[in-house]
Structures are given as structure tokens and as C-alpha cells.
Design an enzyme around this catalytic site. Sequence first.
Site, PDB file in Angstrom:
ATOM      1  N   ASP A 178      25.012  -8.139  72.296  1.00  0.00           N
ATOM      2  CA  ASP A 178      23.621  -7.809  70.758  1.00  0.00           C
ATOM      3  C   ASP A 178      23.758  -9.287  69.961  1.00  0.00           C
ATOM      4  OD1 ASP A 178      25.010  -5.453  69.067  1.00  0.00           O
ATOM      5  OD2 ASP A 178      25.705  -7.002  67.835  1.00  0.00           O
ATOM      6  N   HIS A 229      25.392   0.217  75.437  1.00  0.00           N
ATOM      7  CA  HIS A 229      25.776  -0.884  74.817  1.00  0.00           C
ATOM      8  C   HIS A 229      26.652  -1.470  75.217  1.00  0.00           C
ATOM      9  CE1 HIS A 229      24.357  -3.861  71.624  1.00  0.00           C
ATOM     10  NE2 HIS A 229      25.507  -3.855  71.405  1.00  0.00           N
TER      11      HIS A 229
END
Length: 367
Positions: free
Chosen positions: A133, A327
Amino acid sequence: MSSLPRKTRKSVKEIMAENTKLEKIDVWKAPHHYAKLNGIDYHYLYFEPEGGKWRGTTFLFHGWPDLSVAWRYQIPVLLKLGLRVICPDLPGFGRTAPHPTHLPSYSFKSVATATAQLAAQLGADKIILGGHDWGCAVVYRVALWYPELVSHLFTVCVPYYPPTSVWTTLEERVKKMPSTKYMLDNASDVVEKAIDSPEKIKQFLSGIYGGKNEDGSKDRVWVATKGYDFSALNKVGPSPWIGEVEVEYYVQEYARQGMGPSLNWYRTWHVNYTDELALEPGKRNYTLQPPVLMITATHDDAVLPAFAKRMGENVKHLTLREVPTSHWALWQGAGEVNGIIKEWIEKVVFGKVKNLGVPEGYIASKL
């Protein structure tokens, strides 16, 4: 290198079932360390391989909303490979607490300088970087600001975007990539105002980490293309990807500063843009020189695998793989991610090859 099949053979359920067999660090017993870096009191986790000898040093950076313990499944694998591991809390997260409104403290350049200083304090003249991220963006920039320090880097979910001399607002970015619309909420004050207690932090994190509504309704706390629905907070159940014990640790750490400081990462676009205008003035060569492993996630709602399609144009030695997860691949697909990282370290970091190829449909590095 020849192209590789894009999809993995295992299903999400198969990958998650493997996680129960994996070793991970105990988040409540992680070894805490502190250092004054670039004027900021940083907190980081520190691990050495058994015997106290290592073949290299790895810095691992997390994203939002996460913490230094994001890498709990990967740390044991890296230690067994003979690597020393350092996992900082980024500014505004956990126990790294710069001034809550001083945006330059949250910039890529600031973190890159802090990383170089900590590496020097720990006696490491070369480091391997890992990021997830926001941590991906951090490691790419560390490699640009301190190229002599970085030997290799690996990232999960977020591809490399080179600096540019053209200013683009966050609103303009979202128009080009609608799956990132939630960033507009993050850059405003709506999240920190709504998530103002430990109870709400727990509900909020559970919702972002894949928790389903206990009443069976389909309202979602977070939708990448829309933003947040805080009315769903009281409905969300536990996340299937992170244990209750770990959630409680996350709640404790986020309650230290509240959500606000961590959201400054979505408010630094212009700070970073201005900083990066000074990178190698007149040259503007932003090709990443170290070998890079990039792992995309098939079911990432925000950062689509297609975003990495052209990454090979700006990376000298790119290896690219894909895992069938959301994710939160570091936990949801820990076994798969660990296997990919392990192979790359053995063959590229400690081996004689520069890359292991990219999947079909992606642009390979032009060596």
C-alpha cells in the site's frame, strides 16, 4: 525473460486455508525499538535471524490502515532466509507520532531520509526494501532519493509511478482512476470525525478488512469507488482475514493518535510533488535501477492489477506476479505471497539472475 501465466492455480479459499499452518509473529510480543530520525521519534520492530548473524538487512513498510505488524506472516520467512528485519511505524501510525498537522513530516522525502538515517545507525550500508500500500510508494521513493543505499525491493499491490513535473490534483487523479474515489474522503476530515472512539475504530477496521454485516444486509463501511457509509459500522462483523487478538492490538495502536494523523498521507500530494522537482534536476531519469519484485492482487478493489501493466517501462529489472486475493494479500494470501518473495530472494537477491519475468499482457523490462 519469457512471459508467464497470469493467474495462480490456487483459489482464495485454498490459500486462506494454508494460513492456519503458517508461522507468524505475536503482535503483542513484538520487540519495540525507538530512534530519533529526521527530527521525528520513530517506533520500529527489530528482528535478527537465529544466531545473530545475517546475510542482509530488510526494511518493511506498511500502508493504511495498517501498522508495522502488517508483515507478521512474512517476518519469519525472511528471518529463515538469513535477513535482519526492521519494520517501522510510518509517521502518524501507532507509536510514530510527529506533529499532527505538519505535512512535510509525512512526505516520501522525509521518510526516505529517516530510513537512510536508521540504516546508518544500524550499520547497514545496503538494504532490501519491502512495501505494501503506501509502503510501496515509500520504498520506490527511498530508491530514488538514496539509490546507493538500496540493493533490491519488493512491493505488494501498488505499482511504481515515476515523479512528474506536471502537477495533478487528487480530484484529477480520481477521475482517471475511479477505483480510488475513497481517497477524497481520506483527504478530508470525514473519517477522523466519524471514527472517534476505540469501539468505532474496531468496527471501521473490521469493515475495511472484509468483515460482513451480521444482519445479512449488503451495506458496506467502505467501497473503493464511493467512499464510506458510516451507518454500517454497527452492523459489521469480524474480519475473516485478521484474528480478534490482532484486531485488539490494532485498535490500541490507532487509539494512541486517533485516525487523523494517519490520514495525512492522503494530504501530502503537493508536498511530495514539490519535493520531487528537485530530484536529479536536468536529468529526469526516474527508472528504478535495483531489481524489483511486484505482486498484484486479483481482487483488489482499489489498486487494480492493470495499473501495473506498463510498470516495466520504468523498472530496469522487473519480476511481476499476481495472487488471487483482495488488497490485504499479506494476510489473506500469506502463504502464496511468502512463496513468491522467497523464490525471488533466493534466485535474484542471493542468486545470479536479475528478474524472473512478468505475466502475459504486462510490459517486461527492456534490458
